[in-house]
Design an enzyme around this catalytic site. Structure first.
Site, PDB file in Angstrom:
ATOM      1  N   HIS A  13      13.743  47.861  68.520  1.00 29.84           N
ATOM      2  CA  HIS A  13      13.747  47.002  70.189  1.00 29.84           C
ATOM      3  C   HIS A  13      13.262  47.856  71.675  1.00 29.84           C
ATOM      4  O   HIS A  13      13.819  49.394  71.594  1.00 29.84           O
ATOM      5  CB  HIS A  13      14.907  46.889  70.168  1.00 29.84           C
ATOM      6  CG  HIS A  13      15.382  45.926  71.803  1.00 29.84           C
ATOM      7  ND1 HIS A  13      15.541  44.674  71.580  1.00 29.84           N
ATOM      8  CD2 HIS A  13      16.137  46.082  73.096  1.00 29.84           C
ATOM      9  CE1 HIS A  13      15.483  44.053  72.464  1.00 29.84           C
ATOM     10  NE2 HIS A  13      15.250  44.633  73.448  1.00 29.84           N
ATOM     11  N   CYS A  14      12.736  48.007  71.881  1.00 28.40           N
ATOM     12  CA  CYS A  14      11.728  48.541  72.885  1.00 28.40           C
ATOM     13  C   CYS A  14      12.438  48.026  74.499  1.00 28.40           C
ATOM     14  O   CYS A  14      12.018  46.808  74.859  1.00 28.40           O
ATOM     15  CB  CYS A  14      10.492  48.758  73.181  1.00 28.40           C
ATOM     16  SG  CYS A  14       9.673  49.855  74.603  1.00 28.40           S
ATOM     17  N   VAL A  15      12.919  48.753  75.054  1.00 31.54           N
ATOM     18  CA  VAL A  15      13.813  48.843  76.089  1.00 31.54           C
ATOM     19  C   VAL A  15      12.278  48.563  77.440  1.00 31.54           C
ATOM     20  O   VAL A  15      12.334  47.492  78.632  1.00 31.54           O
ATOM     21  CB  VAL A  15      14.559  49.522  77.094  1.00 31.54           C
ATOM     22  CG1 VAL A  15      15.817  48.877  75.791  1.00 31.54           C
ATOM     23  CG2 VAL A  15      14.452  50.498  77.201  1.00 31.54           C
ATOM     24  N   ASN A  63      11.437  44.643  76.628  1.00 30.47           N
ATOM     25  CA  ASN A  63      12.807  43.906  76.687  1.00 30.47           C
ATOM     26  C   ASN A  63      12.448  43.203  75.674  1.00 30.47           C
ATOM     27  O   ASN A  63      12.367  41.675  75.225  1.00 30.47           O
ATOM     28  CB  ASN A  63      13.138  42.790  78.529  1.00 30.47           C
ATOM     29  CG  ASN A  63      14.336  42.149  77.881  1.00 30.47           C
ATOM     30  OD1 ASN A  63      15.059  42.983  77.448  1.00 30.47           O
ATOM     31  ND2 ASN A  63      14.394  40.603  78.460  1.00 30.47           N
ATOM     32  N   ASN A  64      11.839  42.974  74.527  1.00 31.31           N
ATOM     33  CA  ASN A  64      11.930  43.016  73.298  1.00 31.31           C
ATOM     34  C   ASN A  64      12.058  43.679  71.485  1.00 31.31           C
ATOM     35  O   ASN A  64      11.587  45.297  71.899  1.00 31.31           O
ATOM     36  CB  ASN A  64       9.676  42.284  73.171  1.00 31.31           C
ATOM     37  CG  ASN A  64       9.646  40.719  72.118  1.00 31.31           C
ATOM     38  OD1 ASN A  64      10.921  40.199  71.796  1.00 31.31           O
ATOM     39  ND2 ASN A  64       9.075  39.946  71.866  1.00 31.31           N
TER      40      ASN A  64
END
Length: 428
Positions: free
Chosen positions: A281-283, A286-287
């Protein structure tokens, strides 16, 4: 009679229409922006206890925060629009810190060291709470826009940058944003059997609504078939069957999403959903990064690095004439003698720090793709102490899906091809 009913309906609709400064709060009540600071009992109680030096009851600060975030809105055509507060800190604080850092070299040193520390602290804070935030996406997008603005305002007017170079930099920025938009799309979410059963039941109801011999009746009602009543019990029994027969119920069955996951799929704690071939999950977007958007994510990183390095080189060649790009980054005498040059040099160092972090992320992605590993599988391998560590611990290879450098990259470029994906997973 029909005209009167239509006029009455239109009048009621006009009464329910919100003006630009009105909105429906989290309780469903109609409110106005002019009263956004009024009628907050929790805030009044906080102020009263603070004045009288009394302790606050538990949970009151959370309720005040929820009320404030719900009332923080912007006037719009059909009612005030709610604004996410996490979008605002980068927009306000980033220009402020960069302008402060341009005043002196020591201020720049302190600011450029403290900014990454604050970002990492906020990342671990949100990661521990398992909550989503738009702070990092806002920081990334606003940093791109602000750096491009400084480049056009401070670097281009000096006359050392050609229009073709500005056009090339702009094209790289646009292509990177397009790739980022693609990476923001569906990463490959899995849907539970219960939701699909509900959709089938709704479809059967609509198809059989006027059929008296089927589930529907003359009154337009739809009775649920017997097989659909025990959907939840069937899923629980199926999970117990997986655990009893194969001993892999915890690996193949997601108790939260109530579905059977295919190979290499995983559950994201931030999104609360299962994703096919979950990487992480890549901040920053945001996805989740999964099977459907992994290629776009790597492409966005690659285009960002090319555009950032090209922009840094153009800027340093302008404000530090006659010096090599790498040398000018660490030694550019007289740059703090002028505020405009100092601000530009500070922005260059900020871009260099961000570019270094993104380069590390891209390097890990390239290594994982070369060994046909995902970041989630690498973390699991480190936690369970399986596989062999490579490149000073940067890479973990379990050999489970590794089929050679060339075939691994071919599989990555054909992630959307279900046949090749299924073949690679069935070999294991």
């Amino acid at each position: 009679m029909v005209q009167r009913a239509g006029k009455r309906a239109r009048a009621q609709e006009m009464e329910e229409t919100l003006c630009c400064c009105e909105y429906l709060d989290r309780k469903g009540q109609r409110s106005h922006l002019a009263a956004c600071l009024c009628e907050c009992e929790d805030l009044d109680e906080c102020c009263e206890r603070w004045v009288t030096c009394k302790s606050l009851p538990p949970g009151i600060l959370e309720r005040v925060t929820e009320t404030f975030t719900d009332r923080f809105r912007f006037p719009w055509i059909r009612g005030a629009v709610k604004i996410n507060i996490s979008l605002l800190p980068p927009i306000i604080l980033l220009p402020f810190f960069l302008h402060i850092a341009a005043l002196h070299f020591l201020l720049a040193l302190v600011t450029l060291i403290s900014l990454p520390i604050l970002v990492l602290w906020y990342y671990y804070l949100t990661h521990r709470k398992k909550g989503q935030t738009l702070f990092f996406l806002s920081l990334g997008l606003f940093s791109l826009g602000y750096m491009y603005y400084v480049f056009l305002q401070e670097v281009v007017p000096r006359g050392h940058v050609e229009y073709s170079q500005v056009a090339l930099l702009t094209c790289g920025l646009i292509l990177m944003l397009v790739a980022l938009h693609q990476a923001k799309k569906d990463p490959g979410y899995l849907f539970s059997q219960m939701s699909s059963d509900k959709a089938l039941l709704q479809g059967s109801c609509s198809n059989n609504m006027f059929n008296k011999n089927d589930l529907g009746n003359s009154n337009g009602l739809c009775r649920v078939p017997a097989s659909g009543v025990a959907v939840h019990s069937n899923t629980e029994s199926y999970s117990r069957t997986l655990e009893a027969e194969t001993g892999q119920g915890t690996k193949d069955w997601c108790l939260k999403c109530q579905l059977v996951r295919p190979a290499r799929a995983g559950h994201c704690r931030m999104c609360g959903r299962c994703v096919k071939r979950l990487d992480h999950h890549c901040v920053w977007i945001n996805n989740c990064v999964g099977e459907q958007n992994h290629q776009a994510f790597v492409l966005a990183l690659f285009l960002f690095l090319l555009t950032s390095i090209y922009g840094i080189s153009l800027t340093l060649d302008t404000i530090c004439r006659g010096k090599n790009t790498l040398t000018a980054l660490f030694y550019c005498p007289g740059v703090y003698g002028e505020y405009s040059s100092a601000l530009t040099f500070t922005c260059v160092w900020y871009c260099a720090i961000v570019t270094s972090g993104m380069s590390y992320i891209l390097l890990l992605q390239l290594l994982n793709i070369s060994y046909n590993m995902t970041e989630r599988e690498a973390r699991i391998a480190l936690r369970e102490n399986i596989g062999r560590k490579l490149l000073w611990g940067m890479m973990v290879d379990t050999g489970q899906y590794n089929r050679g450098f060339l075939y691994n990259w071919i599989q990555f470029f054909t992630l959307h091809s279900s046949d090749l994906q299924q073949t690679a997973e069935d070999v294991v």
